[in-house]
Scaffold this motif. Sequence first.
Motif, PDB file in Angstrom:
ATOM      1  N   LYS A 168       0.829  -1.206   0.000  1.00  0.00           N
ATOM      2  CA  LYS A 168       0.000   0.000   0.000  1.00  0.00           C
ATOM      3  C   LYS A 168       0.864   1.256   0.000  1.00  0.00           C
ATOM      4  O   LYS A 168       0.598   2.214  -0.738  1.00  0.00           O
ATOM      5  N   ALA A 169       1.909   1.265   0.826  1.00  0.00           N
ATOM      6  CA  ALA A 169       2.802   2.426   0.866  1.00  0.00           C
ATOM      7  C   ALA A 169       3.430   2.669  -0.501  1.00  0.00           C
ATOM      8  O   ALA A 169       3.514   3.811  -0.972  1.00  0.00           O
ATOM      9  N   PHE A 229      -3.350  14.841   2.795  1.00  0.00           N
ATOM     10  CA  PHE A 229      -4.649  14.528   2.216  1.00  0.00           C
ATOM     11  C   PHE A 229      -4.639  14.865   0.713  1.00  0.00           C
ATOM     12  O   PHE A 229      -4.141  15.923   0.327  1.00  0.00           O
ATOM     13  N   PRO A 230      -5.131  13.965  -0.140  1.00  0.00           N
ATOM     14  CA  PRO A 230      -5.834  12.723   0.157  1.00  0.00           C
ATOM     15  C   PRO A 230      -4.966  11.471   0.036  1.00  0.00           C
ATOM     16  O   PRO A 230      -5.509  10.368   0.001  1.00  0.00           O
ATOM     17  N   LEU A 231      -3.653  11.601  -0.049  1.00  0.00           N
ATOM     18  CA  LEU A 231      -2.770  10.441  -0.245  1.00  0.00           C
ATOM     19  C   LEU A 231      -2.024  10.072   1.037  1.00  0.00           C
ATOM     20  O   LEU A 231      -0.900   9.594   0.992  1.00  0.00           O
ATOM     21  N   HIS A 232      -2.670  10.267   2.174  1.00  0.00           N
ATOM     22  CA  HIS A 232      -2.021  10.019   3.459  1.00  0.00           C
ATOM     23  C   HIS A 232      -2.311   8.634   4.022  1.00  0.00           C
ATOM     24  O   HIS A 232      -1.732   8.252   5.042  1.00  0.00           O
ATOM     25  N   THR A 233      -3.185   7.871   3.385  1.00  0.00           N
ATOM     26  CA  THR A 233      -3.720   6.664   4.021  1.00  0.00           C
ATOM     27  C   THR A 233      -2.679   5.568   4.204  1.00  0.00           C
ATOM     28  O   THR A 233      -2.892   4.643   4.993  1.00  0.00           O
ATOM     29  N   TRP A 234      -1.550   5.656   3.510  1.00  0.00           N
ATOM     30  CA  TRP A 234      -0.546   4.610   3.634  1.00  0.00           C
ATOM     31  C   TRP A 234       0.226   4.695   4.948  1.00  0.00           C
ATOM     32  O   TRP A 234       0.725   3.678   5.453  1.00  0.00           O
ATOM     33  N   LEU A 235       0.327   5.894   5.519  1.00  0.00           N
ATOM     34  CA  LEU A 235       1.232   6.077   6.653  1.00  0.00           C
ATOM     35  C   LEU A 235       0.765   5.356   7.921  1.00  0.00           C
ATOM     36  O   LEU A 235       1.585   4.700   8.580  1.00  0.00           O
ATOM     37  N   PRO A 236      -0.516   5.433   8.330  1.00  0.00           N
ATOM     38  CA  PRO A 236      -0.902   4.666   9.526  1.00  0.00           C
ATOM     39  C   PRO A 236      -0.700   3.170   9.370  1.00  0.00           C
ATOM     40  O   PRO A 236      -0.282   2.490  10.317  1.00  0.00           O
ATOM     41  N   ASP A 237      -0.965   2.622   8.183  1.00  0.00           N
ATOM     42  CA  ASP A 237      -0.771   1.193   7.979  1.00  0.00           C
ATOM     43  C   ASP A 237       0.697   0.800   7.983  1.00  0.00           C
ATOM     44  O   ASP A 237       1.045  -0.350   8.275  1.00  0.00           O
ATOM     45  N   HIS A 250       9.141   8.831   9.861  1.00  0.00           N
ATOM     46  CA  HIS A 250       8.303   9.922  10.339  1.00  0.00           C
ATOM     47  C   HIS A 250       9.107  11.154  10.739  1.00  0.00           C
ATOM     48  O   HIS A 250       8.588  12.271  10.704  1.00  0.00           O
ATOM     49  N   ALA A 251      10.334  10.956  11.157  1.00  0.00           N
ATOM     50  CA  ALA A 251      11.077  12.065  11.744  1.00  0.00           C
ATOM     51  C   ALA A 251      12.023  12.745  10.772  1.00  0.00           C
ATOM     52  O   ALA A 251      12.220  13.958  10.851  1.00  0.00           O
ATOM     53  N   TYR A 306      -0.823   9.254  12.861  1.00  0.00           N
ATOM     54  CA  TYR A 306      -1.736  10.351  12.533  1.00  0.00           C
ATOM     55  C   TYR A 306      -1.199  11.682  13.049  1.00  0.00           C
ATOM     56  O   TYR A 306      -1.429  12.741  12.454  1.00  0.00           O
ATOM     57  N   SER A 307      -0.480  11.635  14.169  1.00  0.00           N
ATOM     58  CA  SER A 307       0.149  12.852  14.679  1.00  0.00           C
ATOM     59  C   SER A 307       1.164  13.393  13.677  1.00  0.00           C
ATOM     60  O   SER A 307       1.227  14.601  13.432  1.00  0.00           O
ATOM     61  N   THR A 308       1.954  12.511  13.092  1.00  0.00           N
ATOM     62  CA  THR A 308       2.927  12.938  12.084  1.00  0.00           C
ATOM     63  C   THR A 308       2.232  13.601  10.899  1.00  0.00           C
ATOM     64  O   THR A 308       2.673  14.644  10.400  1.00  0.00           O
ATOM     65  N   ILE A 309       1.142  13.004  10.442  1.00  0.00           N
ATOM     66  CA  ILE A 309       0.399  13.582   9.318  1.00  0.00           C
ATOM     67  C   ILE A 309      -0.034  15.004   9.658  1.00  0.00           C
ATOM     68  O   ILE A 309       0.092  15.931   8.847  1.00  0.00           O
TER      69      ILE A 309
END
Length: 664
Positions: A168-169, A229-237, A250-251, A306-309
């Motif tokens: 997914k990423a 947004f809207p291509l952020h969905t890969w990061l939590p997974d 993330h850092a 989600y905090s990173t996003i």
Amino acid sequence: MTTTTLAVLVPLLPFLGAIAGLLLGRTAPGFVRPLAVLPTLVSLVLAALVAARQGGDGAVDAATELTPTGSVPIELALHIDGFAALTAVLVTVVAGCVQIYSTGYLRDDPRYPSYAALVSLFTSAMLLVVYSGDLMVLLVGWEIMGICSYFLVGHYWETPEARAASLKAFLVTKLGDVPFLIGLFALATDAGSFRITRILGAVASGGIEHPTPIALLLLAGVAGKSAQFPLHTWLPDAMAGPTPVSALIHAATMVAAGVYFITRLLPLFEASQAAMVVLAVMAAVTMAGSALAALAQDDIKRVLAYSTIGQLGYMTGALAVADRGAAVFHLLSHGAFKALLFLAAGVIIHAAGTNSLAAMSRMSHLRDRVPDAYWTMTVALLALAAIPPFSGFFSKEAVLGVAEHVVTGHTEHAPAAAGWIVLLAGLLTALLTAAYATRLWLLAFRGHGTEAPDHGRQPLTMTAVLWVLAVPSLALGGFAFRVLPDWFDGHDLTPTLTTSVLGTGVALVGGIVTYASWRHTTAYAARIPLGAVAAHPEGGAGQVEAEAIAGHEPAYGDIAYAPDPSDPGRLLLGPLHRHAAAGFHLDAVYTALFVRPVRAGASLVRFLDREVVETYVRGAGTLPRWVGAAVRRAQTGNLQTYVSVLLAGTVVLAVAAVLVATGA
């Protein structure tokens, strides 16, 4: 040694360490850890020397043509200004900490050699992006980071969650990279060069004919890489990967690359008011939406994801109001405290010996069991919540301050609409950030979940790194806004009174309200019989609790509504909680809009291929096969038969000739 030579060695050393680590991983395993740690630490020293020599003065530029193209040249170029110098120091600091930390965290992992080599390659690629003065060379590092993230997120490839997350990423970021590549070629065509300095010169002279479509195409790649947004969905997974990898991504590396790219080419985006407004809206939706989602997550690493996003949204918000100094300032301070948050979470997970304890609703008595993680994570959460005098306060206020300047008309580099959007979304996000940071701290260190077995004390390489990162998390902000303005185009980074009062005020309100909600829900939970929550009509909490009662672990990466009735997030979000926990169902939207149509199209193509194309192919072969069979039957080997057929044919031809002649 010249500054240029030092700068070349900074990305080169981790690259060589990665190659050597891969080659010697099996034959000489004793060299793997030194080859992982030492090149990165030497790069850190060299990056610090480059920053000291650059000193915030004029940029260091050097270039040599890689190959003649006949049109737009591609050059191996360096462009090191103050932003590049400081960002390289951040990358090497975090990468060095991650490599040291990983020697303890993955000490029993049989795939550690390949892991360490990929982390070194990841670091080298990001440093190439930071120092590169040519967009094609920058693109090389950009794409290498993409493939490294695929392998590192999928490090635990035995689990379906890790395999799905890595794929997914890769696919979501590639979805943004396609228009990004088109935008790069269009930009180079207008400017006549891939060199960043020449492109900026063309922008200044009005030589870019299509700034708006080019900027929007580039924003697609930035949204994918920096999880906006809207291509952020890969990061939590992507949390299915090892925790040190999460800290690195993330850092300091992949997600920071998109923000840094806009920083490099900000004048191009400023040339298009439409692009700046789009960037502001993207930042605002990202900030507020991700903060709401973080408030509903039960897995500690998903909260941090989600905090990173959201914090990246602050950075893109600063860029939307045309201030790259504030954006990079927050990039630096966020890199320190977010790396600390993830590595402290890794200590918690390591102490439990399992990833399942990452569910905050099941944590208990962690303050006494992991005191290093407790104290350092407290510092990092205060920095995340932007409480003075921690570093996050100064960098966040720099963003809000420049947004206020746009709103009040003190600058004309960005439209007023962008300023209002960023300012209001930033204040709302400050409230929500303090709320989910307080919730994380309460559930993780003062929760009443299931007591997990104690797996002993953590290695010194893990706990020492936490204290190293705690120093910039506490002191970087106050140091940077006084000492580093020269590196930030000379912009004053001093917090303004209005936004400081507003930002700190809403943060305190968010923290206090969350604490009060936790006290209320804790008192309520004390009166609920054990296991009663399993019958919750929403099904989410009940399902997870039922699995826990039955002795099963919920799958990592599944949306798990907190089974702990003392979770203040449920009370604060109310009916919105279920949707926020599922990331507002954006994955379901993508499935409906893209995945299902693509699968349907693939099924149609497969049907046409099998039932239509193959039918014609089979039919085309059937007639020659029948003719061949008939001819084969005629080949009897009997000479008399052949002579008889020959005479019969002769007679037929003679009769035909007579008939033709008679008719004539």
